[in-house]
Design an enzyme around this catalytic site. Structure first.
Site, PDB file in Angstrom:
ATOM      1  N   ASP A 194     -22.238   5.299 -14.169  1.00 20.43           N
ATOM      2  CA  ASP A 194     -22.024   6.672 -13.693  1.00 20.43           C
ATOM      3  C   ASP A 194     -21.101   7.456 -14.609  1.00 20.43           C
ATOM      4  OD1 ASP A 194     -19.998   4.852 -12.899  1.00 20.43           O
ATOM      5  OD2 ASP A 194     -19.176   6.348 -11.528  1.00 20.43           O
ATOM      6  N   GLU A 195     -21.304   8.756 -14.602  1.00 20.75           N
ATOM      7  CA  GLU A 195     -20.364   9.733 -15.168  1.00 20.75           C
ATOM      8  C   GLU A 195     -19.893   9.380 -16.588  1.00 20.75           C
ATOM      9  OE1 GLU A 195     -18.161  11.421 -11.214  1.00 20.75           O
ATOM     10  OE2 GLU A 195     -17.509   9.447 -11.871  1.00 20.75           O
TER      11      GLU A 195
ATOM     12  N   TYR B 148     -19.338   8.664   1.663  1.00 21.93           N
ATOM     13  CA  TYR B 148     -18.177   8.464   0.794  1.00 21.93           C
ATOM     14  C   TYR B 148     -16.932   8.485   1.664  1.00 21.93           C
ATOM     15  CZ  TYR B 148     -19.837   7.992  -3.963  1.00 21.93           C
ATOM     16  OH  TYR B 148     -20.370   7.483  -5.113  1.00 21.93           O
TER      17      TYR B 148
ATOM     18  N   HIS C  84     -16.074   5.193 -17.641  1.00 16.30           N
ATOM     19  CA  HIS C  84     -15.015   4.616 -16.798  1.00 16.30           C
ATOM     20  C   HIS C  84     -14.399   3.376 -17.438  1.00 16.30           C
ATOM     21  CE1 HIS C  84     -15.516   7.172 -13.191  1.00 16.30           C
ATOM     22  NE2 HIS C  84     -16.765   7.263 -13.587  1.00 16.30           N
TER      23      HIS C  84
ATOM     24  N   TRP D  29     -13.625   4.896  -2.511  1.00 12.76           N
ATOM     25  CA  TRP D  29     -12.892   5.066  -3.772  1.00 12.76           C
ATOM     26  C   TRP D  29     -11.427   5.263  -3.415  1.00 12.76           C
ATOM     27  CZ3 TRP D  29     -15.937   3.985  -7.747  1.00 12.76           C
ATOM     28  CH2 TRP D  29     -17.315   4.163  -7.593  1.00 12.76           C
ATOM     29  N   THR D  30     -10.530   4.856  -4.303  1.00 14.05           N
ATOM     30  CA  THR D  30      -9.130   4.827  -3.865  1.00 14.05           C
ATOM     31  C   THR D  30      -8.177   5.629  -4.754  1.00 14.05           C
ATOM     32  OG1 THR D  30      -8.796   2.750  -5.036  1.00 14.05           O
ATOM     33  CG2 THR D  30      -9.394   2.597  -2.703  1.00 14.05           C
ATOM     34  N   GLU D  31      -8.693   6.644  -5.457  1.00 12.45           N
ATOM     35  CA  GLU D  31      -7.778   7.494  -6.233  1.00 12.45           C
ATOM     36  C   GLU D  31      -6.600   7.949  -5.378  1.00 12.45           C
ATOM     37  OE1 GLU D  31     -11.072   7.849  -6.288  1.00 12.45           O
ATOM     38  OE2 GLU D  31     -11.798   8.687  -8.172  1.00 12.45           O
TER      39      GLU D  31
ATOM     40  N   TRP E  38     -26.011   7.763  -5.327  1.00 14.68           N
ATOM     41  CA  TRP E  38     -24.757   8.330  -4.781  1.00 14.68           C
ATOM     42  C   TRP E  38     -24.733   9.839  -4.820  1.00 14.68           C
ATOM     43  CZ3 TRP E  38     -20.676  10.968  -7.380  1.00 14.68           C
ATOM     44  CH2 TRP E  38     -20.804  11.060  -8.772  1.00 14.68           C
TER      45      TRP E  38
ATOM     46  N   ARG F 222      -8.377   1.880  -8.984  1.00 13.91           N
ATOM     47  CA  ARG F 222      -7.481   3.047  -8.869  1.00 13.91           C
ATOM     48  C   ARG F 222      -6.189   2.616  -8.180  1.00 13.91           C
ATOM     49  NH1 ARG F 222     -12.489   5.486  -8.985  1.00 13.91           N
ATOM     50  NH2 ARG F 222     -12.650   6.619 -10.962  1.00 13.91           N
TER      51      ARG F 222
ATOM     52  N   ASP G  92     -12.207   0.111 -13.914  1.00 14.59           N
ATOM     53  CA  ASP G  92     -12.316   1.566 -14.083  1.00 14.59           C
ATOM     54  C   ASP G  92     -11.241   1.998 -15.073  1.00 14.59           C
ATOM     55  OD1 ASP G  92     -12.920   4.406 -13.533  1.00 14.59           O
ATOM     56  OD2 ASP G  92     -13.952   3.595 -11.784  1.00 14.59           O
TER      57      ASP G  92
HETATM   58  C1  ACM Z   1     -19.432   7.589  -8.343  1.00 17.09           C
HETATM   59  O1  ACM Z   1     -18.975   8.043  -7.291  1.00 17.09           O
HETATM   60  N1  ACM Z   1     -18.992   8.033  -9.509  1.00 17.09           N
HETATM   61  C2  ACM Z   1     -20.452   6.566  -8.350  1.00 17.09           C
END
Ligand code: ACM
Length: 632
Positions: free
Chosen positions: A339-340, A431, A273, A477-479, A406, A170, A199
């Site tokens: 994930d996702e 997180y 992702h 996470w670095t969004e 997570w 990110r 990602d």
């Molecule tokens: C995640 O936070 N999508 C692993």
């Protein structure tokens, strides 16, 4: 002796008696002794039973103290008796203990570091650093007396997996900062650096078989502003924001981490992702078309970001990628993400539907499970084990997969019940991208994980086989984290809480003494010029509605022993303003703002929080700020 000297001596002794010992993570056992060892330029570093690795650890200590002290400490080997004023590195392979256990005995005459392994010695060195005055954290020459209080410590880690994840997709952080990041992990006795390398917003590792991953996938348009609300790329606009690590960089960083007993877990996040992959190689999508490395633009469901599981070339691709990755990283695992993954484009794909029919797969989750099982075979063919986010449970776990939980602890519990190994990293505790204080006074992000919550993280749930819980991990996470200063702000002090949870004995954890220790560590972080958040001192403002629909306000603090003052009249509160006494507040007629401030020992401590009546109304029932999945 003249009077001034006597006063000075007395003062020094006083100070020495008062110096608190504030080690994080808290050691298993610690006994204070009398007096101090004084590190001077003549202190000898004595290596008993020398071998190359012990020499390296000793050298590491010499280098750590070099800049602030100005000393170039010299080593001596195989001295049978303790020479006075020496720091003795004693490898004791007969120590019947966990391999990483150490003892650290500081007396006024010598310091003994004893461990079963050089790794144990390395941890002793980290503790020793924390016993030195805070100026030792500075990287310029400091004039002080380098006192180390007499103490006898025995210590060993609680968990084998003590991790921190950093997302470099990110926002890209250069090689030199990654090394600094690793230094920070080492100080707190972490042993795993989970590197989220790919990602939708950028592919960050050179893969020789697929050069477009970095020539195209590592770059995007430059944007600032709120994540998911940014403007899409324009035709012909320069894609110059980003970067990647060459394989040479990776080797250098892996070695750097290894020298600090940190193993790097690489993550390539598939099948979701994957927009950066598709920007470079659109043929790995189900639908085809033109793809753009995302710059923080909202795209969920409008843009395909998932690899196509019915395309054999995808597995050829992953075979090559994981082949190169397994050569670069000695870590026994490869993290494949999982994930996702949005599956809408699979549903629309005739090839995916045909594959499902052929394989007898009934749901899209089973199709994902088919994909993960094939990826596991690839990963295993490279001599590695697969680890993935807890979505890999859906549709059936791959036979030997380890699960990183997570979405709370439940995925980890379910995996352990199926006899799979687990690393716990539940978002609501660990997180590091979430708010750590009131959203009105923090940089914009989402969700909430206050320090106290992070400190209360317990990785081993009741009712599961303990040995299946390898340990835990904090994830950054670095969004919304574009700079290294901001990165550190999110990291500290929560990383200190996670370090203590993963290293220290459960019964050694104590919130109140932890918050006291933090005062010492904040001063050390200042010396190290590292940023940190003081949000733990801010008030917590919670609202609810009573039966008559009236808003009631509760004020509280994370840290004990603080006073809260407030106003409703628009003035800035101080310790002459009304004091909160535990009774919920009602909003006076025609008030327009609530302003809150915390004090400690009659001194202002936290940030002032200003909330409008609308803010108060909006947070009724949702003071925790619920978590939304990032890409939904
Ligand atoms: C995640 O936070 N999508 C692993």
């Amino acid at each position: 002796m003249n009077k001034i000297l006597i006063i000075l001596l007395f003062w020094t002794l006083q100070l020495s008696a008062q110096t608190p010992i504030h080690i994080i993570p808290e050691p298993s056992s610690l006994q204070k002794g009398m007096g101090d060892f004084i590190l001077t330029r003549d202190t000898k570093i004595s290596i008993i039973n020398p071998n190359a690795e012990v020499r390296r650890v000793a050298q590491f200590f010499i280098e750590m103290v070099n800049l602030p002290t100005g000393y170039k400490l010299s080593t001596a080997e195989n001295i049978k008796f303790h020479s006075s004023k020496s720091i003795n590195f004693i490898l004791d392979e007969k120590m019947l203990a966990a391999p990483d256990q150490y003892t650290l005995n500081v007396t006024t005459k010598f310091i003994d570091i004893k461990a079963h392994s050089p790794q144990g010695m390395f941890y002793a060195v980290q503790t020793l650093m924390q016993l030195l005055p805070k100026q030792i954290e500075n990287n310029t020459f400091q004039k002080t007396i380098w006192k180390i209080p007499a103490v006898n410590i025995t210590d060993a880690p609680r968990y084998d997996w003590r991790g921190i994840m950093l997302d470099v997709s990110r926002h890209f952080f250069p090689k030199e900062y990654i090394k600094k990041f690793i230094d920070q992990l080492a100080r707190l006795k972490f042993n795993t650096f989970h590197w989220h390398l790919t990602d939708d917003q950028g592919w960050r590792i050179e893969i020789k078989s697929y050069p477009k991953l970095t020539s195209v996938g590592a770059w995007r348009v430059q944007r600032t502003g709120k994540w998911w609300e940014r403007e899409p790329a324009k035709e012909g606009e320069e894609r110059s924001y980003g970067g990647f690590y060459t394989q040479e960089d990776i080797r250098e960083i892996v070695k750097y981490a290894q020298d600090r007993y940190i193993s790097i877990l690489p993550e390539v996040d598939v099948p979701g992702h994957s927009l950066a992959i598709l920007a470079a190689y659109p043929e790995f999508s189900c639908g085809g078309g033109k793809f753009e490395v995302n710059a923080g633009v909202k795209f969920y469901k409008d843009v395909e970001n998932t690899l196509c599981p019915s395309n054999e070339q995808v597995y050829v691709f992953l075979d090559k990628v994981f082949g190169e990755i397994s050569q670069l990283f000695p870590h026994p695992y490869i993290h494949i993400g999982g994930d996702e993954a949005y599956k809408g484009y699979w549903e629309k794909s005739a090839e995916c539907q045909a594959l499902m029919k052929r394989e007898g797969l009934k749901t899209q989750e089973e199709l994902q499970s088919y994909f993960v099982k094939r990826v596991e075979k690839i990963v295993q063919s490279k001599g590695k084990r697969l680890i993935g986010w807890d979505e890999i449970l859906e549709g059936g776990l791959a036979p030997n997969a380890t699960v990183m939980s997570w979405r709370g602890m439940k995925g980890g519990i379910a995996a352990a019940k199926q006899n799979h190994q687990v690393v716990m990293s539940p978002w609501e505790y660990v997180y590091l991208d979430l708010y750590q204080g009131d959203p009105n006074v923090e940089p914009v992000t989402y969700g909430m994980a206050r320090l106290k919550k992070a400190y209360s993280f317990e990785p081993t749930p009741k009712g599961v086989e303990e040995k299946l819980i390898l340990g835990g991990q904090g994830n950054l996470w670095t969004e919304s984290v574009p700079t290294t200063r901001h990165l550190e702000y999110m990291l500290y002090p929560r990383i200190l809480a996670i370090s203590e949870t993963l290293w220290s004995l459960k019964e050694k954890k104590n919130w109140q003494s932890f918050t006291q220790k933090l005062e010492t560590h904040f001063a050390r972080l200042d010396e190290a010029k590292l940023n940190y958040a003081l949000s733990m001192y801010d008030a917590i403002v919670r609202t609810e509605k009573d039966a008559a629909g009236k808003i009631k306000i509760e004020l509280s603090t994370e840290v004990d022993g603080m006073d809260i003052y407030y106003t409703f009249d628009g003035t800035n509160p101080d310790n002459y303003s009304p004091k909160y006494r535990g009774q919920m507040l009602e909003i006076p007629k025609s008030a327009t703002t609530l302003k809150v401030i915390t004090y400690q020992n009659n001194k202002p401590k936290g940030k002032q929080i200003t909330l409008t009546m609308k803010d108060l109304q909006d947070r009724v029932g949702r003071y925790k700020i619920e978590f939304f999945q990032k890409c939904l």
